[in-house]
Structures are given as C-alpha cells and as structure tokens.
Design a protein around this motif. Structure first.
Motif, mmCIF file in Angstrom:
data_model
loop_
_atom_site.group_PDB
_atom_site.id
_atom_site.type_symbol
_atom_site.label_atom_id
_atom_site.label_comp_id
_atom_site.label_asym_id
_atom_site.label_seq_id
_atom_site.Cartn_x
_atom_site.Cartn_y
_atom_site.Cartn_z
ATOM 1 N N VAL A 1 0.854 -1.200 0.000
ATOM 2 C CA VAL A 1 0.000 0.000 0.000
ATOM 3 C C VAL A 1 0.886 1.245 0.000
ATOM 4 O O VAL A 1 0.686 2.192 -0.755
ATOM 5 C CB VAL A 1 -0.953 -0.006 1.232
ATOM 6 N N ARG A 2 1.901 1.205 0.838
ATOM 7 C CA ARG A 2 2.791 2.360 0.973
ATOM 8 C C ARG A 2 3.531 2.654 -0.346
ATOM 9 O O ARG A 2 3.560 3.787 -0.826
ATOM 10 C CB ARG A 2 3.801 2.085 2.101
ATOM 11 N N ILE A 3 4.125 1.626 -0.928
ATOM 12 C CA ILE A 3 4.911 1.843 -2.154
ATOM 13 C C ILE A 3 3.992 2.268 -3.309
ATOM 14 O O ILE A 3 4.335 3.140 -4.113
ATOM 15 C CB ILE A 3 5.726 0.569 -2.505
ATOM 16 N N GLY A 4 2.791 1.676 -3.359
ATOM 17 C CA GLY A 4 1.827 2.063 -4.402
ATOM 18 C C GLY A 4 1.452 3.533 -4.265
ATOM 19 O O GLY A 4 1.437 4.286 -5.250
ATOM 20 N N LEU A 5 1.165 3.950 -3.048
ATOM 21 C CA LEU A 5 0.758 5.343 -2.848
ATOM 22 C C LEU A 5 1.925 6.305 -3.039
ATOM 23 O O LEU A 5 1.728 7.450 -3.425
ATOM 24 C CB LEU A 5 0.114 5.527 -1.464
ATOM 25 N N GLU A 6 3.142 5.825 -2.800
ATOM 26 C CA GLU A 6 4.293 6.695 -3.067
ATOM 27 C C GLU A 6 4.367 7.010 -4.567
ATOM 28 O O GLU A 6 4.682 8.128 -4.965
ATOM 29 C CB GLU A 6 5.593 6.038 -2.599
ATOM 30 N N LEU A 7 4.087 5.998 -5.389
ATOM 31 C CA LEU A 7 4.111 6.248 -6.839
ATOM 32 C C LEU A 7 3.003 7.229 -7.221
ATOM 33 O O LEU A 7 3.209 8.129 -8.034
ATOM 34 C CB LEU A 7 3.963 4.925 -7.611
ATOM 35 N N VAL A 8 1.816 7.034 -6.609
ATOM 36 C CA VAL A 8 0.699 7.951 -6.879
ATOM 37 C C VAL A 8 1.138 9.381 -6.551
ATOM 38 O O VAL A 8 0.951 10.310 -7.340
ATOM 39 C CB VAL A 8 -0.543 7.572 -6.033
ATOM 40 N N LYS A 9 1.736 9.535 -5.396
ATOM 41 C CA LYS A 9 2.150 10.871 -4.942
ATOM 42 C C LYS A 9 3.140 11.495 -5.929
ATOM 43 O O LYS A 9 3.062 12.671 -6.259
ATOM 44 C CB LYS A 9 2.777 10.739 -3.551
ATOM 45 N N LYS A 10 4.073 10.677 -6.403
ATOM 46 C CA LYS A 10 5.071 11.196 -7.360
ATOM 47 C C LYS A 10 4.425 11.631 -8.668
ATOM 48 O O LYS A 10 4.787 12.631 -9.253
ATOM 49 C CB LYS A 10 6.083 10.090 -7.694
ATOM 50 N N CYS A 11 3.447 10.814 -9.113
ATOM 51 C CA CYS A 11 2.824 11.105 -10.406
ATOM 52 C C CYS A 11 1.856 12.271 -10.304
ATOM 53 O O CYS A 11 1.734 13.059 -11.227
ATOM 54 C CB CYS A 11 2.086 9.863 -10.930
ATOM 55 N N ASN A 12 1.115 12.342 -9.205
ATOM 56 C CA ASN A 12 0.140 13.408 -9.042
ATOM 57 C C ASN A 12 -0.162 13.661 -7.563
ATOM 58 O O ASN A 12 -1.052 13.031 -6.995
ATOM 59 C CB ASN A 12 -1.159 13.053 -9.784
ATOM 60 N N PRO A 13 0.557 14.603 -6.959
ATOM 61 C CA PRO A 13 0.332 14.874 -5.526
ATOM 62 C C PRO A 13 -1.063 15.401 -5.236
ATOM 63 O O PRO A 13 -1.493 15.410 -4.079
ATOM 64 C CB PRO A 13 1.401 15.930 -5.183
ATOM 65 N N ASN A 14 -1.785 15.818 -6.285
ATOM 66 C CA ASN A 14 -3.144 16.327 -6.066
ATOM 67 C C ASN A 14 -4.223 15.262 -6.232
ATOM 68 O O ASN A 14 -5.415 15.574 -6.156
ATOM 69 C CB ASN A 14 -3.439 17.483 -7.033
ATOM 70 N N ALA A 15 -3.813 14.034 -6.475
ATOM 71 C CA ALA A 15 -4.827 12.974 -6.605
ATOM 72 C C ALA A 15 -5.497 12.764 -5.246
ATOM 73 O O ALA A 15 -4.811 12.693 -4.221
ATOM 74 C CB ALA A 15 -4.157 11.674 -7.048
ATOM 75 N N ASP A 16 -6.812 12.698 -5.229
ATOM 76 C CA ASP A 16 -7.500 12.325 -3.993
ATOM 77 C C ASP A 16 -7.517 10.804 -3.902
ATOM 78 O O ASP A 16 -7.598 10.103 -4.916
ATOM 79 C CB ASP A 16 -8.952 12.834 -4.003
ATOM 80 N N ILE A 17 -7.445 10.319 -2.669
ATOM 81 C CA ILE A 17 -7.458 8.866 -2.452
ATOM 82 C C ILE A 17 -8.803 8.523 -1.821
ATOM 83 O O ILE A 17 -9.063 8.880 -0.668
ATOM 84 C CB ILE A 17 -6.299 8.436 -1.516
ATOM 85 N N TRP A 18 -9.656 7.866 -2.576
ATOM 86 C CA TRP A 18 -11.000 7.525 -2.108
ATOM 87 C C TRP A 18 -10.949 6.211 -1.338
ATOM 88 O O TRP A 18 -10.454 5.190 -1.836
ATOM 89 C CB TRP A 18 -11.963 7.453 -3.278
ATOM 90 N N ILE A 19 -11.469 6.276 -0.122
ATOM 91 C CA ILE A 19 -11.359 5.156 0.808
ATOM 92 C C ILE A 19 -12.745 4.805 1.315
ATOM 93 O O ILE A 19 -13.547 5.703 1.632
ATOM 94 C CB ILE A 19 -10.427 5.577 1.980
ATOM 95 N N SER A 20 -13.044 3.531 1.410
ATOM 96 C CA SER A 20 -14.399 3.149 1.841
ATOM 97 C C SER A 20 -14.617 3.537 3.298
ATOM 98 O O SER A 20 -13.699 3.521 4.106
ATOM 99 C CB SER A 20 -14.621 1.640 1.656
#
Ligand code: LMR
Length: 402
Positions: free
Chosen positions: A108-127
């Motif tokens: 989860v951590r490494i996946g979200l690190e990539l998200v952050k690098k690609c787009n720090p403004n992406a919202d992360i939708w969580i149930s």
C-alpha cells in the motif's frame, strides 16, 4: 532539545485491542480483535505446507546474499499469476510488474508513493468504514483521503448505491482503494455484476483502482476471489494491487506481500517501475526474503501447492462454519436480536450491530475484546468460547427487554 515537545500519538485502534487482550487477567477472555486466523483450538498454527517449505529451504538454500529492491523474482512471478493470471493482457503487453514488499502494508505504501510522485493532487477515495491504516498511510504521505459510503455499521447494510453516488464526485486521476474480497472491516463484498458496473463507471471517469487484496481464498476460493483484481486490471488501463500472504499462508510475521503495477503502456511502465523501485530503495532498500522464498517454493511445487490449497479451503470453511454457528446461537439465545446478516458475509470480519455502550460492556464486563466500532474477527470464535460470547451478547438484549 530535539526529542522533546511531541504529544503522545494515539494507539492504532486494531493494535490497541491486542494490547488490551494481552493485559487482561480474565481466564475467560476472548480475542476478537486483530485479523488473524485461528483454528478450532484458538491457535494460529503454522500451515503444514509452510513447515515443509521451510524445511526444504533450511536444507537447500545456499546463500543469503542480497536480492534486489524488487525482491524474490520467483515469488513475484507466482504471486502475479495467482492475482491476475498468466494470460492477462498486460503480461503480453509488458506493462505489468509485481514487486515483493514487506507485507500488504508495504505494498500500500509503495503504491501510494508512486501515486504521490505522479500526481500529488490525486485524492485517495477510501471506503467508509475501512481498515484504518488505509487512511493513516495516505495521510502520512500527505495525500488527501476522501471517503465513499460503503457499509452501515449500525444497520448491517451494504451501501452500493451510496458508494456509486460518492464516487461520481471523484475527478479523473483520483485513486479508489477497493478491497479485492472479504472487505475489512464489514465482510460485505460487491457481487460480480456490481464490480462490472463499478469498473465501467471508473473507466468513464478516468479513476484509478488500487485493489487491496489481503484475503484471497477466504471468500469463495482462490480463483473466484480474484474476480475484482482481474477485472479492474483488465478493463482499466492503469491499476495497482497490494497483496498479502499473511492470511492465506498464515505467515503473519514473515511479512510476505507485494505491489503489482499495471501501466497504460510498456513505455510508461518502464519509467513507473524505476520510480517504484526507487521508493523501495529509500524506504527499506530490499524486502526480507524468507516468507517470499517459502511462498515461491510452495506455489512452484505441485504437491505442496495442492496441500496449501486444501489448507486454505479448510481455513475458509471453518470461518464459514463459525458464522453459521454464531447466528444459530444468537437466534436461540436472543430471539429479539437480528444477526442473520453475519452468515452471508465473507472473510474474517463483520460488525456486530451494537451500540457503543453495549460494545463497552462486552469489553469491560466480559473481557470479550473487539474493536470499539463493533468489528469482530469471526475466526476468534471457537466451539470452546462461542457459548461464552453468545451468552454475553444475548444478555445485552435480554436485559433490555426486562
Ligand atoms: C486487521 O485488520 O486486523 C489486520 O489486517 C491486521 C492489521 O495489521 O491491522
């Protein structure tokens, strides 16, 4: 002073339950907290297939030199096959990689690190609700968590329409964390038709699925449970899948997990991979090998694999049996309660639809340790403690009607 002035950080709500259970001196105490499978004796045993693979490694492993930030290549291959299948289009198009991580959380951590690098403004939708670490990891990366409705914990109702309505507000490039099966914490999963509907909407809206897949084999079966991960990673051009061998190999402390990345093209994929492995290098350099080597050996050996599959089936069936027994006992002992929904749910968890006060009573008066929000680990129920637990819950209903 550098190390002064912090205020104490609260406990993680799941780990807090384990701490309270350990501290209790009540001989009747029951642990329904942390998501760990227990057998009919309340023991988290090492699987036979795992023991045999470990014995094999002791005799045959001849080096413990470094692997690489990607981890154990054989593990990555067998895990990827199990998650999305060897015939997946992204495999043929060279736009998928699986990297070993320390547990599913590492994924989860490494996946979200990539998200952050690609787009720090992406919202992360969580149930809502979810496994609390989804939000914690998101916040620790200074990404923005957003909630989508998922389950009414007090009514015991899955909120698919609410989920779809909330996700209709997500913007293109946002990431949606989805539970591959056995939703943690409700046990309520989308049907295959609902997954299809969701994937169609996510494709239209340009949303990116991040499937957290920690319980493969605990819902319907290893193959059947991969429906969502396969669908999302096939229908959508990009996807992340965090997976864990903690539960289905009962190797909790060995931290064998993975992150699988699917990119839109082979060209983008090469660049994305390099950033993902860069994130690994600065966090922990390389994942620990032992658990992954065990999994790779089991899945690569026909007999051991068959033995492991039957062990997974056994774990799944015991949890299902305890769901049934719990509902049966509650209907007998407190006919004015309604816990029938628990029988239909999947995996280790379900909510008890109780008030905060009733949950408090179970913890404080009976030493039945569950999460403060009502989540219980069904695998913590055994033939030996089920009467104690159901009597305690029934007393909450019977005292109300007096
Ligand atoms: C849980 O939800 O109880 C498990 O996934 C264990 C954990 O790390 O929280």
């Amino acid at each position: 002073m550098l190390f002064s002035g912090l205020s104490e950080m609260g406990d993680d709500p799941i780990l807090l339950v384990s701490k309270m259970f350990k501290a209790s001196a009540n001989p009747n105490k029951v642990d329904l907290g942390v998501g760990v499978y227990k057998d009919a004796n309340g023991h988290t045993a090492i699987l036979n297939s795992v023991k045999k693979a470990e014995q094999y490694l002791v005799s045959n492993q001849d080096t413990k030199t470094y692997l690489s930030p990607a981890g154990n290549a054989n593990f990555n291959q067998v895990v990827q096959d199990m998650l999305i299948g060897a015939d997946h289009p992204a495999v043929h198009e060279s736009r998928v990689s699986t990297f070993q991580t320390p547990g599913g959380t590492g994924g989860v951590r490494i996946g979200l690190e990539l998200v952050k690098k690609c787009n720090p403004n992406a919202d992360i939708w969580i149930s809502n609700p979810t496994w609390p670490n989804h939000t914690a990891v998101t916040k620790s990366l200074e990404l923005k968590p957003r909630q989508y409705r998922y389950y009414d914990t007090k009514g015991g109702v899955f909120l698919f329409e609410g989920m779809m309505e909330d996700l209709s507000r997500a913007k293109s490039g946002d990431v949606v964390i989805l539970h591959g099966c056995c939703h943690n914490a409700s046990g309520a999963d989308l049907s295959n038709d609902q997954w299809d509907e969701l994937a169609t909407v996510m494709l239209e809206k340009g949303l990116v699925p991040f499937v957290d897949f920690a319980y493969q084999g605990f819902s319907r079966g290893l193959e059947e449970d991969s429906y969502a991960a396969r669908l999302m990673s096939t229908m959508l051009p990009e996807a992340l899948i965090a997976s864990s061998c903690s539960k289905n190999f009962a190797m909790y402390r060995d931290r064998a997990g993975a992150i699988t990345l699917i990119s839109s093209s082979a060209e983008e994929h090469l660049k994305n991979e390099s950033h993902m492995l860069g994130a690994v290098r600065v966090n922990y350099s390389m994942p620990p090998d032992h658990g992954a080597a065990v999994v790779a050996h089991i899945l690569g050996d026909t007999d051991l694999r068959a033995e492991w599959i039957s062990e997974v089936n056994k774990m799944r069936n015991r949890v299902k049996k305890m769901r049934k027994l719990f509902v049966l006992k509650m209907n007998e002992k407190a006919p004015n309660s309604d816990f029938n929904y628990i029988e239909e749910l999947n995996g280790l968890f379900s909510y008890l639809t109780l008030s905060a006060e009733q949950i408090h009573t179970l913890i404080n008066d009976y030493s039945i340790f569950l999460m403060a929000n009502g989540r219980i680990n069904i695998a913590g129920l055994t033939e030996a403690n089920i009467d104690y637990v159901t009597d305690a819950i029934a007393s909450l209903f019977n005292s109300e009607s007096v």
